[in-house]
Design a protein around this motif. Structure first.
Motif, short mmCIF file in Angstrom:
data_model
loop_
_atom_site.label_atom_id
_atom_site.label_comp_id
_atom_site.label_asym_id
_atom_site.label_seq_id
_atom_site.Cartn_x
_atom_site.Cartn_y
_atom_site.Cartn_z
N LYS A 185 1.29 11.91 5.74
CA LYS A 185 0.18 11.89 4.79
C LYS A 185 -0.42 10.49 4.68
N PHE A 186 0.44 9.48 4.62
CA PHE A 186 -0.06 8.11 4.46
C PHE A 186 -0.84 7.67 5.69
N LEU A 187 -0.33 7.95 6.86
CA LEU A 187 -0.99 7.50 8.09
C LEU A 187 -2.35 8.18 8.27
N GLU A 237 0.83 -1.21 0.00
CA GLU A 237 0.00 0.00 0.00
C GLU A 237 0.86 1.25 0.00
N ILE A 238 1.94 1.22 0.78
CA ILE A 238 2.84 2.38 0.85
C ILE A 238 3.48 2.61 -0.51
N ARG A 239 3.92 1.54 -1.17
CA ARG A 239 4.52 1.66 -2.50
C ARG A 239 3.58 2.39 -3.46
N GLN A 240 2.33 1.96 -3.48
CA GLN A 240 1.37 2.58 -4.40
C GLN A 240 1.09 4.02 -4.01
N PHE A 241 1.04 4.29 -2.70
CA PHE A 241 0.79 5.64 -2.22
C PHE A 241 1.90 6.59 -2.66
N THR A 242 3.14 6.13 -2.65
CA THR A 242 4.25 7.01 -3.04
C THR A 242 4.12 7.45 -4.50
N ILE A 243 3.54 6.60 -5.32
CA ILE A 243 3.34 6.94 -6.74
C ILE A 243 2.14 7.86 -6.89
N TYR A 284 -6.62 11.03 14.09
CA TYR A 284 -6.72 10.78 15.53
C TYR A 284 -6.50 9.31 15.86
N SER A 285 -5.92 8.59 14.93
CA SER A 285 -5.67 7.16 15.12
C SER A 285 -4.45 6.95 16.01
N PRO A 286 -4.39 5.82 16.71
CA PRO A 286 -3.20 5.50 17.52
C PRO A 286 -1.93 5.47 16.66
N GLU A 287 -2.05 4.99 15.43
CA GLU A 287 -0.88 4.89 14.55
C GLU A 287 -0.28 6.27 14.25
N TYR A 288 -1.17 7.21 13.94
CA TYR A 288 -0.69 8.56 13.62
C TYR A 288 -0.18 9.27 14.86
N PRO A 301 14.66 -5.93 -2.32
CA PRO A 301 13.62 -6.71 -1.63
C PRO A 301 13.32 -6.13 -0.25
N ILE A 302 12.17 -6.48 0.26
CA ILE A 302 11.89 -6.23 1.68
C ILE A 302 12.87 -7.06 2.48
N LEU A 303 13.43 -6.51 3.54
CA LEU A 303 14.24 -7.28 4.47
C LEU A 303 13.33 -7.69 5.63
N SER A 304 13.38 -8.95 6.03
CA SER A 304 12.44 -9.46 7.02
C SER A 304 12.47 -8.68 8.33
N SER A 305 13.60 -8.09 8.68
CA SER A 305 13.68 -7.32 9.93
C SER A 305 12.81 -6.07 9.88
N MET A 306 12.48 -5.60 8.68
CA MET A 306 11.62 -4.43 8.55
C MET A 306 10.24 -4.67 9.13
N LEU A 307 9.82 -5.93 9.16
CA LEU A 307 8.49 -6.26 9.65
C LEU A 307 8.37 -6.11 11.16
N ASP A 308 9.51 -5.96 11.84
CA ASP A 308 9.50 -5.78 13.30
C ASP A 308 9.20 -4.33 13.70
N ARG A 309 9.22 -3.43 12.74
CA ARG A 309 9.03 -2.02 13.03
C ARG A 309 7.56 -1.68 13.28
N SER A 310 7.34 -0.59 13.98
CA SER A 310 5.98 -0.09 14.15
C SER A 310 5.47 0.38 12.79
N VAL A 311 4.16 0.57 12.69
CA VAL A 311 3.55 0.99 11.42
C VAL A 311 4.16 2.31 10.94
N GLY A 312 4.27 3.28 11.83
CA GLY A 312 4.81 4.59 11.44
C GLY A 312 6.26 4.51 11.03
#
Length: 349
Positions: free
Chosen positions: A210-212, A66-72, A219-223, A161-172
């Protein structure tokens, strides 16, 4: 005639390898490390269908798409196949950067490579080699350190490629990182690492906001969590940049009459003042106050903040005043300014 041309090419190649012997060996090692990751990366479906990956990890894989598409669509970055596959690190770091700086002036060491240009860091896919490089630089009198690298960009030359360690990060944090790296794949100013990193950090921060908001709401917890983290990061970065100027001012007073011992003592005293000064700042996350509990920074640390954060206000002012916060207009302007050099770089590969 063909034999003469072939012989000439061979001689030129041998002379090149002879002159750039160390650079050639380094380049081969880096190429092997990078290609290993590229070739061993698997389609995302392999992980999405794997029961060993949790639903939370799978949701992060979907999020990156989703982020990839949003950047475009919303930021004006170029389309790329990067992050359409993933490399499983199996819980292990895979890349380390070595940086070095003059001990009594904020001047980084730069490594030069044919075609690619010069860089204020040197990457290694083998940690022992990174340690050897760091120790060698310290013996030569440099301030030198190793930093683990969690992500990098091949500037659109390869499909990262995505590196698997990236998945450990918070959404933001994940959003900011992905946008940062994809910015490198869209814009690259040869020979200006500070410009490139500051731009990618700026686009990463503002693009993540902008994406969040777009996906979760203001007002979301993520943002809210991301904005809190961003506020702390800015407070810390502003303090370190101001302290870097103070440290640089101290170095400017050093004369040949001072002994190395005197210079070192003054340097250590100033850095001690800087690290202790964190206690007087306000952070939402109190962990920032203990940032230096486990290590004492040297010049490489302060230079890294100049490299990544020193131009943030300049970019923000230009973005808001000249382009009214319009990412598409801003990125179009930047591409027109710098894309010719970037296209040339891509053609070389």
């Amino acid at each position: 005639m063909i034999k003469k041309i072939s012989l000439g090419v061979l001689v030129a190649l041998l002379l090149f390898l002879g002159y750039y012997h160390e650079e050639a060996i380094y380049g081969i090692r880096q190429g092997k490390g990078q290609l290993k990751i590229i070739f061993e990366a698997k389609p995302l479906s392999s992980y999405l269908e794997d029961d060993l990956y949790s639903e939370k990890e799978k949701s992060k894989i979907h999020l990156i798409q989703e982020i990839r598409q949003f950047t475009i669509d919303s930021l004006g970055l170029d389309y790329t196949e990067s992050y359409s596959e993933m490399y499983d690190q199996k819980g292990q770091p895979i890349l380390w950067n070595v940086t070095a700086c003059q001990p009594y002036e904020l001047t980084p060491k730069r490594w030069s490579f044919p075609i690619a240009g010069s860089f204020p860091y040197k990457g290694f896919f083998i940690k022992d080699l990174a340690k050897q490089e760091r120790d060698k630089l310290r013996q030569e009198g440099w301030d030198a350190e190793i930093r683990e690298v969690s992500a990098w960009s091949t500037l659109g030359v390869l499909n990262d490629p995505i590196l698997s360690s990236m998945l450990d990060r918070s959404v933001g944090s994940l959003t900011q990182l992905v946008i940062h790296e994809l910015t490198h794949g869209t814009l690259y100013v040869k020979g200006s690492i500070t410009y490139n990193e500051n731009l990618a950090d700026f686009v990463g921060d503002e693009g993540a906001k902008k994406f969040l908001i777009y996906k979760y709401g203001k007002y979301s917890p993520e943002y809210i969590k991301f904005m809190s983290r961003t506020g702390d990061r800015k407070t810390f970065a502003d303090y370190i940049l101001k302290s870097t100027q103070s440290l640089d001012s101290l170095y400017q007073t050093f004369t040949d009459e001072l002994t190395l011992q005197q210079k070192q003592s003054l340097k250590e005293q100033k850095i001690k003042e800087i690290t202790e000064g964190l206690q007087h700042l306000e952070f939402a996350n109190a962990n920032y106050c203990s940032y230096f509990d486990d290590f004492t920074p040297n010049n490489t640390f302060f230079m890294s903040y100049k490299r990544y954060r020193s131009k943030q206000n300049e970019f923000k002012r230009e973005f808001e005043e000249d382009f009214n916060g319009d990412f598409h207009a801003y990125m179009m302007y930047l591409k027109e300014e710098y894309q010719p050099m970037f296209k040339y770089l891509k053609k070389l590969f």
